[in-house]
Write a protein that holds these residues in place. Structure first.
Motif, PDB file in Angstrom:
ATOM      1  N   GLN A 120      13.441   1.527  -4.098  1.00 18.88           N
ATOM      2  CA  GLN A 120      14.435   2.520  -3.695  1.00 18.88           C
ATOM      3  C   GLN A 120      15.311   1.973  -2.569  1.00 18.88           C
ATOM      4  OE1 GLN A 120      12.976   6.628  -3.150  1.00 18.88           O
ATOM      5  NE2 GLN A 120      11.077   5.990  -4.123  1.00 18.88           N
ATOM      6  N   ILE A 121      14.670   1.306  -1.609  1.00 25.09           N
ATOM      7  CA  ILE A 121      15.418   0.729  -0.491  1.00 25.09           C
ATOM      8  C   ILE A 121      16.403  -0.316  -0.997  1.00 25.09           C
ATOM      9  CG2 ILE A 121      15.244  -0.675   1.603  1.00 25.09           C
ATOM     10  CD1 ILE A 121      14.343   2.215   1.970  1.00 25.09           C
ATOM     11  N   ALA A 122      15.946  -1.179  -1.891  1.00 27.01           N
ATOM     12  CA  ALA A 122      16.810  -2.233  -2.418  1.00 27.01           C
ATOM     13  C   ALA A 122      18.008  -1.636  -3.155  1.00 27.01           C
ATOM     14  CB  ALA A 122      16.004  -3.136  -3.347  1.00 27.01           C
ATOM     15  N   SER A 123      17.771  -0.560  -3.913  1.00 23.27           N
ATOM     16  CA  SER A 123      18.852   0.081  -4.658  1.00 23.27           C
ATOM     17  C   SER A 123      19.856   0.734  -3.715  1.00 23.27           C
ATOM     18  CB  SER A 123      18.265   1.125  -5.612  1.00 23.27           C
ATOM     19  OG  SER A 123      19.286   1.827  -6.282  1.00 23.27           O
ATOM     20  N   ASP A 149      11.078   4.992  -8.750  1.00 23.43           N
ATOM     21  CA  ASP A 149      10.791   3.631  -8.299  1.00 23.43           C
ATOM     22  C   ASP A 149       9.917   3.626  -7.064  1.00 23.43           C
ATOM     23  OD1 ASP A 149      12.315   2.570 -10.306  1.00 23.43           O
ATOM     24  OD2 ASP A 149      14.134   2.414  -9.092  1.00 23.43           O
ATOM     25  N   ALA A 150       9.236   2.516  -6.869  1.00 27.03           N
ATOM     26  CA  ALA A 150       8.457   2.321  -5.643  1.00 27.03           C
ATOM     27  C   ALA A 150       9.394   2.377  -4.439  1.00 27.03           C
ATOM     28  CB  ALA A 150       7.745   0.974  -5.694  1.00 27.03           C
ATOM     29  N   ARG A 161       2.528   7.048  -6.533  1.00 26.78           N
ATOM     30  CA  ARG A 161       1.518   8.012  -6.978  1.00 26.78           C
ATOM     31  C   ARG A 161       1.976   9.435  -6.680  1.00 26.78           C
ATOM     32  NH1 ARG A 161      -2.268   5.441  -5.134  1.00 26.78           N
ATOM     33  NH2 ARG A 161      -2.544   6.428  -3.101  1.00 26.78           N
ATOM     34  N   TYR A 162       2.602   9.641  -5.521  1.00 26.12           N
ATOM     35  CA  TYR A 162       3.102  10.965  -5.142  1.00 26.12           C
ATOM     36  C   TYR A 162       4.118  11.475  -6.162  1.00 26.12           C
ATOM     37  CZ  TYR A 162       6.306  14.236  -2.832  1.00 26.12           C
ATOM     38  OH  TYR A 162       7.128  15.302  -2.547  1.00 26.12           O
ATOM     39  N   TYR A 163       5.098  10.646  -6.493  1.00 28.13           N
ATOM     40  CA  TYR A 163       6.119  11.069  -7.444  1.00 28.13           C
ATOM     41  C   TYR A 163       5.560  11.206  -8.854  1.00 28.13           C
ATOM     42  CZ  TYR A 163       9.937  10.648  -4.077  1.00 28.13           C
ATOM     43  OH  TYR A 163      10.777  10.848  -3.021  1.00 28.13           O
ATOM     44  N   ASP A 164       4.617  10.349  -9.215  1.00 30.72           N
ATOM     45  CA  ASP A 164       4.023  10.402 -10.543  1.00 30.72           C
ATOM     46  C   ASP A 164       3.240  11.700 -10.738  1.00 30.72           C
ATOM     47  OD1 ASP A 164       3.544   9.185 -13.099  1.00 30.72           O
ATOM     48  OD2 ASP A 164       1.472   8.888 -12.463  1.00 30.72           O
ATOM     49  N   THR A 223       0.827  -1.206   0.000  1.00 31.74           N
ATOM     50  CA  THR A 223       0.000   0.000   0.000  1.00 31.74           C
ATOM     51  C   THR A 223       0.861   1.255   0.000  1.00 31.74           C
ATOM     52  OG1 THR A 223      -1.761  -1.156   1.183  1.00 31.74           O
ATOM     53  CG2 THR A 223      -1.795   1.250   1.261  1.00 31.74           C
ATOM     54  N   PHE A 224       1.925   1.225   0.810  1.00 25.55           N
ATOM     55  CA  PHE A 224       2.822   2.380   0.888  1.00 25.55           C
ATOM     56  C   PHE A 224       3.575   2.559  -0.425  1.00 25.55           C
ATOM     57  CE2 PHE A 224       6.821   4.415   2.648  1.00 25.55           C
ATOM     58  CZ  PHE A 224       6.236   5.651   2.832  1.00 25.55           C
ATOM     59  N   ASP A 225       3.992   1.465  -1.041  1.00 24.30           N
ATOM     60  CA  ASP A 225       4.643   1.540  -2.349  1.00 24.30           C
ATOM     61  C   ASP A 225       3.753   2.276  -3.357  1.00 24.30           C
ATOM     62  OD1 ASP A 225       7.159   0.481  -2.140  1.00 24.30           O
ATOM     63  OD2 ASP A 225       6.605  -1.554  -2.715  1.00 24.30           O
ATOM     64  N   ASP A 226       2.500   1.919  -3.375  1.00 29.09           N
ATOM     65  CA  ASP A 226       1.562   2.546  -4.310  1.00 29.09           C
ATOM     66  C   ASP A 226       1.412   4.033  -4.021  1.00 29.09           C
ATOM     67  OD1 ASP A 226       1.118   0.159  -5.587  1.00 29.09           O
ATOM     68  OD2 ASP A 226      -0.744  -0.298  -4.518  1.00 29.09           O
ATOM     69  N   GLU A 227       1.338   4.378  -2.753  1.00 31.46           N
ATOM     70  CA  GLU A 227       1.147   5.775  -2.360  1.00 31.46           C
ATOM     71  C   GLU A 227       2.368   6.612  -2.737  1.00 31.46           C
ATOM     72  OE1 GLU A 227      -0.286   8.343   1.583  1.00 31.46           O
ATOM     73  OE2 GLU A 227       0.079   6.173   1.723  1.00 31.46           O
TER      74      GLU A 227
END
Length: 258
Positions: A231-234, A226-227, A214-217, A207-211
């Protein structure tokens, strides 16, 4: 009889905070500067050591140098710019006047625990200044980017032994109105009594990934981001962070191994 306060000016200021990276050219008057610096001084300090200092950058050429270090042009345009440093140098001078040999092992203010506490104190002072500025209608951005090149920053600011840069803070009248970034669901960050052993910290991640996406988009659809989890993985494998470590602390007189 207790009263639950859900809204107050200070709370509203904190809930409305956002990073401002474009400022109007208006100078900040001296009375406001005095108030902001006083607010920073009233932050909590571990054992009242007052082991932080802040350097106000007023020289345009030095602002440009810090902008180059941070690789962010807007740093040079900030009407008010500070670099907060942890500072055991002043306490070393004071201790010497009381007969303490700061070159001896018994000078413990150079060791890891005090370094960490002084760093905490500098961050608390910066946050107090930031909140005070925002409560006065000013905009701020915290500058971790100044740590891109710690040795260069130390040289530029002539930081003496037993000091170390922590963060920068740019302040000015906002010339933009960015949307507030989404915040992680509280269930992912607030726990009762112990850290959970189940999947609670990531249960609402999708859910947070989607939010966040959407914010950046909505902010710039032409520049997709990126979701949050990606971003954390990178960042988890970003080796450039190794150049921003505390390896330079030894050159400043600190021994973080103790």
């Amino acid at each position: 009889m207790s009263t639950t306060i859900t809204s107050a000016p200070a709370v509203d200021t904190l809930l409305d905070r956002r990073s401002i990276r474009r400022f109007k050219p208006d100078a900040i008057d001296s009375q406001t500067v005095d108030a902001l610096e006083s607010a920073a001084q009233h932050a909590a300090s571990s054992q009242f050591l007052n082991d932080w200092s802040a350097i106000r950058i007023t020289e345009p050429s030095l602002k440009e140098k810090l902008a180059a270090i941070g690789r962010q042009d807007y740093i040079a345009t900030a009407p008010l710019l500070y670099v907060f440093v942890l500072d055991e140098h002043r306490n070393a001078i004071i201790a010497e006047t009381k007969g303490v040999d700061v070159s001896e092992q018994r000078y413990t203010l150079r060791y890891g625990y005090r370094f960490s506490q002084a760093q905490n104190d500098a961050v608390l002072a910066l946050h107090a200044m930031e909140t005070a500025a925002e409560s006065l209608g000013l905009g701020c951005v915290i500058l971790g980017s100044l740590l891109n090149d710690i040795p260069e920053l130390i040289a530029a600011l002539h930081l003496p032994k037993y000091t170390f840069p922590v963060l920068g803070l740019a302040i000015g009248k906002p010339d933009q109105e960015p949307a507030s970034k989404p915040r992680m669901p509280r269930s992912m960050q607030f726990f009762d009594n112990t850290y959970p052993t189940d999947d609670t910290p990531v249960r609402e991640l999708a859910t947070f990934d989607d939010e966040v996406h959407r914010y950046y988009d909505l902010r710039n659809a032409a520049r997709p981001v990126d979701a949050f989890s990606d971003q954390i993985a990178s960042i988890a494998e970003d080796e450039t962070a190794l150049d921003r470590g505390l390896c330079d602390a030894e050159a400043q007189g600190f021994d973080l191994g103790r």
